[in-house]
Design a protein around this motif. Structure first.
Motif, PDB file in Angstrom:
ATOM      1  N   THR A 161     -29.429 -23.555 136.047  1.00 28.71           N
ATOM      2  CA  THR A 161     -29.108 -23.743 137.470  1.00 28.71           C
ATOM      3  C   THR A 161     -29.544 -24.230 138.350  1.00 28.71           C
ATOM      4  N   LEU A 162     -30.582 -25.192 137.890  1.00 31.23           N
ATOM      5  CA  LEU A 162     -30.862 -26.756 138.373  1.00 31.23           C
ATOM      6  C   LEU A 162     -29.392 -27.455 138.153  1.00 31.23           C
ATOM      7  N   SER A 163     -28.218 -27.388 136.935  1.00 33.24           N
ATOM      8  CA  SER A 163     -27.092 -27.702 136.826  1.00 33.24           C
ATOM      9  C   SER A 163     -25.930 -27.174 138.276  1.00 33.24           C
ATOM     10  N   VAL A 164     -26.359 -26.230 138.444  1.00 31.02           N
ATOM     11  CA  VAL A 164     -25.539 -25.329 139.640  1.00 31.02           C
ATOM     12  C   VAL A 164     -26.297 -26.453 140.778  1.00 31.02           C
ATOM     13  N   LEU A 165     -27.234 -26.031 140.590  1.00 32.67           N
ATOM     14  CA  LEU A 165     -27.613 -26.640 142.000  1.00 32.67           C
ATOM     15  C   LEU A 165     -27.070 -27.831 141.955  1.00 32.67           C
ATOM     16  N   ILE A 166     -26.834 -29.182 141.344  1.00 30.21           N
ATOM     17  CA  ILE A 166     -26.781 -30.590 141.739  1.00 30.21           C
ATOM     18  C   ILE A 166     -25.306 -30.172 142.240  1.00 30.21           C
ATOM     19  N   TYR A 167     -24.227 -29.314 141.522  1.00 37.98           N
ATOM     20  CA  TYR A 167     -23.262 -29.188 141.629  1.00 37.98           C
ATOM     21  C   TYR A 167     -23.351 -29.088 142.931  1.00 37.98           C
ATOM     22  N   ILE A 168     -23.315 -27.986 143.744  1.00 35.33           N
ATOM     23  CA  ILE A 168     -24.096 -27.272 144.363  1.00 35.33           C
ATOM     24  C   ILE A 168     -24.480 -28.200 146.143  1.00 35.33           C
ATOM     25  N   LEU A 169     -25.225 -28.749 145.318  1.00 36.09           N
ATOM     26  CA  LEU A 169     -25.601 -30.546 145.829  1.00 36.09           C
ATOM     27  C   LEU A 169     -24.840 -31.234 146.560  1.00 36.09           C
ATOM     28  N   LEU A 170     -24.169 -31.651 145.115  1.00 33.51           N
ATOM     29  CA  LEU A 170     -22.663 -32.604 144.951  1.00 33.51           C
ATOM     30  C   LEU A 170     -21.317 -32.037 146.408  1.00 33.51           C
ATOM     31  N   GLY A 171     -21.769 -31.131 146.085  1.00 31.02           N
ATOM     32  CA  GLY A 171     -20.370 -30.687 146.833  1.00 31.02           C
ATOM     33  C   GLY A 171     -20.748 -30.698 148.450  1.00 31.02           C
ATOM     34  N   ALA A 172     -22.201 -29.919 148.116  1.00 30.54           N
ATOM     35  CA  ALA A 172     -22.224 -29.856 150.033  1.00 30.54           C
ATOM     36  C   ALA A 172     -22.352 -30.955 150.633  1.00 30.54           C
ATOM     37  N   VAL A 173     -22.866 -32.488 149.725  1.00 26.29           N
ATOM     38  CA  VAL A 173     -22.351 -34.107 150.889  1.00 26.29           C
ATOM     39  C   VAL A 173     -21.310 -34.241 150.658  1.00 26.29           C
ATOM     40  N   GLY A 174     -20.568 -33.623 150.787  1.00 25.64           N
ATOM     41  CA  GLY A 174     -18.675 -34.714 150.842  1.00 25.64           C
ATOM     42  C   GLY A 174     -18.411 -34.440 149.196  1.00 25.64           C
ATOM     43  N   VAL A 175     -19.263 -34.466 148.224  1.00 23.05           N
ATOM     44  CA  VAL A 175     -18.636 -35.187 146.622  1.00 23.05           C
ATOM     45  C   VAL A 175     -17.186 -34.710 146.752  1.00 23.05           C
ATOM     46  N   PRO A 176     -16.176 -34.548 146.035  1.00 23.19           N
ATOM     47  CA  PRO A 176     -14.512 -32.836 146.398  1.00 23.19           C
ATOM     48  C   PRO A 176     -15.053 -32.402 144.827  1.00 23.19           C
ATOM     49  N   VAL A 177     -16.076 -31.664 144.453  1.00 21.68           N
ATOM     50  CA  VAL A 177     -16.375 -31.158 143.129  1.00 21.68           C
ATOM     51  C   VAL A 177     -16.034 -29.588 143.326  1.00 21.68           C
ATOM     52  N   PHE A 178     -16.065 -29.523 144.281  1.00 21.99           N
ATOM     53  CA  PHE A 178     -15.529 -28.068 144.938  1.00 21.99           C
ATOM     54  C   PHE A 178     -13.673 -27.237 144.527  1.00 21.99           C
ATOM     55  N   ALA A 179     -13.844 -26.115 144.405  1.00 25.85           N
ATOM     56  CA  ALA A 179     -12.320 -25.684 144.024  1.00 25.85           C
ATOM     57  C   ALA A 179     -11.102 -26.864 145.402  1.00 25.85           C
ATOM     58  N   GLY A 180     -10.152 -27.202 144.321  1.00 24.10           N
ATOM     59  CA  GLY A 180      -8.924 -28.218 145.243  1.00 24.10           C
ATOM     60  C   GLY A 180      -9.648 -29.053 145.577  1.00 24.10           C
ATOM     61  N   MET A 181     -10.333 -29.844 144.921  1.00 24.09           N
ATOM     62  CA  MET A 181     -10.991 -31.208 145.676  1.00 24.09           C
ATOM     63  C   MET A 181     -11.436 -31.167 146.717  1.00 24.09           C
ATOM     64  N   LYS A 182     -12.071 -30.367 146.690  1.00 24.59           N
ATOM     65  CA  LYS A 182     -12.298 -30.306 148.441  1.00 24.59           C
ATOM     66  C   LYS A 182     -14.168 -30.170 148.288  1.00 24.59           C
ATOM     67  N   GLY A 183     -15.239 -30.885 149.068  1.00 21.92           N
ATOM     68  CA  GLY A 183     -16.273 -30.635 149.067  1.00 21.92           C
ATOM     69  C   GLY A 183     -16.830 -30.915 150.819  1.00 21.92           C
ATOM     70  N   GLY A 184     -18.133 -30.776 151.162  1.00 24.60           N
ATOM     71  CA  GLY A 184     -18.851 -30.585 151.965  1.00 24.60           C
ATOM     72  C   GLY A 184     -19.310 -29.361 152.340  1.00 24.60           C
ATOM     73  N   PHE A 185     -20.248 -29.379 154.019  1.00 27.13           N
ATOM     74  CA  PHE A 185     -20.503 -28.376 154.266  1.00 27.13           C
ATOM     75  C   PHE A 185     -19.988 -26.690 154.151  1.00 27.13           C
ATOM     76  N   GLY A 186     -18.991 -27.571 155.083  1.00 29.09           N
ATOM     77  CA  GLY A 186     -17.631 -26.502 155.283  1.00 29.09           C
ATOM     78  C   GLY A 186     -17.136 -25.821 154.516  1.00 29.09           C
ATOM     79  N   VAL A 187     -16.599 -26.199 153.593  1.00 31.23           N
ATOM     80  CA  VAL A 187     -16.449 -25.421 152.259  1.00 31.23           C
ATOM     81  C   VAL A 187     -17.531 -24.330 151.726  1.00 31.23           C
ATOM     82  N   LEU A 188     -18.813 -24.651 152.232  1.00 34.57           N
ATOM     83  CA  LEU A 188     -20.036 -24.039 151.819  1.00 34.57           C
ATOM     84  C   LEU A 188     -20.724 -22.996 152.670  1.00 34.57           C
ATOM     85  N   ALA A 189     -20.109 -23.749 154.436  1.00 36.65           N
ATOM     86  CA  ALA A 189     -19.980 -21.891 154.702  1.00 36.65           C
ATOM     87  C   ALA A 189     -18.727 -20.974 155.409  1.00 36.65           C
ATOM     88  N   GLY A 190     -17.280 -21.608 154.770  1.00 39.46           N
ATOM     89  CA  GLY A 190     -16.214 -21.115 154.413  1.00 39.46           C
ATOM     90  C   GLY A 190     -16.773 -20.090 153.826  1.00 39.46           C
TER      91      GLY A 190
END
Length: 184
Positions: free
Chosen positions: A63-92
């Motif tokens: 669970t911590l590894s998933v949380l780290i992944y999510i936090l990295l994406g939330a702060v803007g590191v492009p780790v989400f699908a399509g190499m996107k990042g940022g809180f906007g992806v999480l809020a989308g």
């Protein structure tokens, strides 16, 4: 050594724990890079990586590894699908599926901790974990897009049932095989 000291040492993360947790967070990120858009929600290998991380690491580290992944994406590191990042992806519209990975990892990790990597309990946990992610993600999708349940299920769940079944099977078999080689 007193019981309190032994328990505190057991509850701490070792360097090895941190390395494996970080490696699986990186694996989740890498598995999200390749994405096939088939509508609002793309097909990625994230589900595979989350299932494998939780099966191999258990509920705390998985669970911590998933949380780290999510936090990295939330702060803007492009780790989400399509190499996107940022809180906007999480809020989308797809953010609920990403957040739902936490529940997926928790369910699978708890079962892995209790039953090891026995195929049947782990398979059921992976199915239940992915279903929990579907519930969280689809509810979130419905709130953000204002779509009805039927539409949302047809867009966000039905097209993913077979691909996610394949990913679950691959994660299950790989976790079972890796257990014999890698001691986590």
């Amino acid at each position: 050594m007193s019981t309190d000291v032994q328990n505190s040492k057991k509850s701490r993360f070792s360097v090895r724990d941190m390395v494996f947790t970080a490696m699986f967070a990186a694996l989740i990120a890498v598995c999200s890079i390749l994405s096939i858009p088939i509508g609002e929600v793309p097909v990625t290998l994230q589900t595979f990586a989350v299932c494998l991380a939780a099966a191999m690491l258990g509920w705390k580290r998985g669970t911590l590894s998933v949380l780290i992944y999510i936090l990295l994406g939330a702060v803007g590191v492009p780790v989400f699908a399509g190499m996107k990042g940022g809180f906007g992806v999480l809020a989308g519209p797809t953010g609920g599926y990403i957040v739902g990975f936490l529940l997926t990892a928790l369910i699978i990790g708890l079962v892995a901790d209790k039953f090891g990597r026995r195929l049947l309990p782990l398979a059921l946990a992976m199915i239940l974990g992915v279903l929990a992610c579907y519930v969280v993600g689809t509810a979130w999708f419905m709130i953000v897009t204002k779509m009805h349940l039927g539409e949302s299920l047809m867009l966000c769940v039905v097209p993913f049932l077979i691909p996610d079944g394949v990913k679950i099977a691959a994660a299950l078999l790989l976790a079972n095989r890796l257990e014999k080689v890698v001691k986590l």
